[in-house]
Design a protein around this motif. Structure first.
Motif, short mmCIF file in Angstrom:
data_model
loop_
_atom_site.label_atom_id
_atom_site.label_comp_id
_atom_site.label_asym_id
_atom_site.label_seq_id
_atom_site.Cartn_x
_atom_site.Cartn_y
_atom_site.Cartn_z
N MET A 1 -1.63 10.65 15.95
CA MET A 1 -1.47 9.34 15.32
C MET A 1 -1.86 8.27 16.32
SD MET A 1 1.92 7.74 13.42
CE MET A 1 2.04 9.18 12.35
N THR A 2 -2.70 7.35 15.90
CA THR A 2 -3.14 6.24 16.75
C THR A 2 -2.52 4.95 16.25
OG1 THR A 2 -5.24 7.35 17.24
CG2 THR A 2 -5.12 4.98 17.66
N LEU A 3 -1.80 4.26 17.12
CA LEU A 3 -1.14 3.01 16.76
C LEU A 3 -1.70 1.87 17.61
CD1 LEU A 3 1.31 5.41 16.85
CD2 LEU A 3 2.45 3.55 15.62
N LYS A 4 -2.05 0.77 16.94
CA LYS A 4 -2.46 -0.44 17.64
C LYS A 4 -1.23 -1.35 17.68
CE LYS A 4 -7.38 -0.24 16.51
NZ LYS A 4 -8.54 -0.94 15.92
N SER B 1 -1.28 -1.72 13.17
CA SER B 1 -1.90 -0.76 12.25
C SER B 1 -1.72 0.64 12.82
CB SER B 1 -3.39 -1.07 12.05
OG SER B 1 -4.10 -0.92 13.28
N PHE B 2 -1.99 1.63 11.99
CA PHE B 2 -1.94 3.01 12.48
C PHE B 2 -2.89 3.86 11.66
CE2 PHE B 2 0.77 3.48 8.85
CZ PHE B 2 0.75 4.83 8.50
N SER B 3 -3.32 4.97 12.26
CA SER B 3 -4.19 5.93 11.57
C SER B 3 -3.80 7.32 12.06
CB SER B 3 -5.66 5.66 11.86
OG SER B 3 -5.93 5.73 13.25
N GLN B 4 -4.26 8.34 11.34
CA GLN B 4 -3.86 9.71 11.68
C GLN B 4 -5.02 10.66 11.44
OE1 GLN B 4 0.04 10.98 10.22
NE2 GLN B 4 -0.84 12.95 9.61
N LYS B 5 -5.16 11.65 12.32
CA LYS B 5 -6.16 12.69 12.16
C LYS B 5 -5.56 14.04 12.51
CE LYS B 5 -8.08 12.24 16.84
NZ LYS B 5 -9.29 11.98 17.64
N GLU C 1 -2.42 6.67 21.56
CA GLU C 1 -2.56 7.89 20.76
C GLU C 1 -1.35 8.78 21.02
OE1 GLU C 1 -6.40 9.81 21.17
OE2 GLU C 1 -7.26 7.90 21.86
N THR D 1 -3.45 0.12 22.56
CA THR D 1 -3.77 1.17 21.60
C THR D 1 -3.29 2.48 22.20
OG1 THR D 1 -5.74 -0.01 20.80
CG2 THR D 1 -5.59 2.35 20.32
N ARG E 1 0.82 -1.21 0.00
CA ARG E 1 0.00 0.00 0.00
C ARG E 1 0.86 1.26 0.00
NH1 ARG E 1 -3.07 -3.00 3.81
NH2 ARG E 1 -2.35 -1.68 5.53
#
Length: 298
Positions: free
Chosen positions: A247-250, A262-266, A222, A220, A173
């Motif tokens: 950034m949030t990381l599991k 996984s990770f996500s960002q806002k 943040e 999890t 990805r």
């Protein structure tokens, strides 16, 4: 001398010096006369003149001041305890999640000393909430770095950050996201490098971490971050600006270390921009070269 009408030393003196046989201070008819002396003509042998309402005891003011100081010292001592229990142990030491505790307060735990290969990403985080937060902070820095735009460096970094299960599909990805066409749109070549005479900058700095969920083998976290990104150089179409994001990381506990699944960002939380004068492109480029990054730990 007589008391003033206000009940205090009002400065009213019976001081009529007649020599006609009458008692000193009396007028005809036996009535006393009252003469108020001017303010500047005080009797040098009389008591000091004090206006009404000024007879406040100094000791009362002193007691009030001492009381306020004692209350302030008590409040400061309470705050400095940081939510400690009677035994002196804190939530940071026990791994608890007290909503009133300061999530990123220093704990005294020594930072990790391990590093992964040539990337310098920290490793060997302890199996605790502190360890999970330290891992998340360091991984956020790596994911927000300019090295992620270089395919070769990215392929070395991703397995060091993510679990084996998550790393392979994520590499695919990211390769699509950082394609040559996508990099060209921000003024970089296929290897993520800026044109001659310019410097691409992308650096992330965590401001704090917070545990959202925690178990013995999963967490999890943040990470609230700020950062700078863009291309520094004369004529840059993508000048260096600042950013604020979370950034949030599991994370998973794998092979005696925390790895990201996984990770996500806002965006945000972001403060109001200050009125600082922007530095020149040359100053920004030199700053990135001269100032190194940190290994982050709770």
């Amino acid at each position: 001398m007589s008391l003033g009408g206000d009940g205090g030393y009002g400065g009213d003196y019976d001081y009529e010096g007649h020599d006609d046989g009458r008692t000193r201070g009396t007028a005809s008819g036996g009535h006393l006369t009252r003469t108020r002396l001017p303010e500047g003509d005080e009797d040098p042998y009389g008591p000091p003149r004090r206006g009404p309402g000024r007879a406040v005891k100094p000791s009362r003011n002193l007691i009030t001041v001492i009381g306020v100081v004692v209350l302030l010292l008590a409040a400061i001592a309470f705050v400095n305890r940081g939510g400690q229990s009677d035994g002196g142990s804190s939530d940071a030491d026990s791994g608890g999640t007290n909503a009133d505790a300061q999530p990123t307060a220093p704990t005294g735990t020594r930072p990790v000393t391990g590093k992964n290969g040539t990337t310098g990403i920290a490793s060997g985080f302890p199996k605790s909430q502190q360890g999970a937060q330290s891992a998340a902070a360091n991984y956020a820095v790596a994911l927000g770095s300019a090295d992620m735009l270089n395919r070769e460096q990215r392929h070395e970094m991703v397995p060091q950050i993510f679990t084996a299960t998550a790393a392979a599909p994520l590499q695919t990805r990211l390769d699509k996201a950082y394609s040559a066409n996508a990099l060209e749109k921000i003024g970089l070549d296929a290897n993520g490098k800026a044109p001659e005479g310019m410097t691409y900058i992308s650096r992330t700095a965590p401001l704090g971490t917070k545990i959202s969920k925690y178990a013995s083998t999963a967490a999890t976290v943040e990470v609230w971050c700020t950062g700078v990104f863009g291309t520094a150089g004369e004529g840059s179409k993508n000048p260096v600006t600042n950013d604020w994001f979370t950034m949030t990381l599991k994370l998973r506990w794998v092979d005696n270390d925390w790895k990201a699944a996984s990770f996500s960002q806002k965006s945000g939380p972001a403060p109001v921009n200050s009125d600082n004068t922007a530095s020149t492109a040359d100053e920004i480029a030199k700053a990135v070269e001269q100032y190194g990054g940190f290994t982050y730990a709770r």
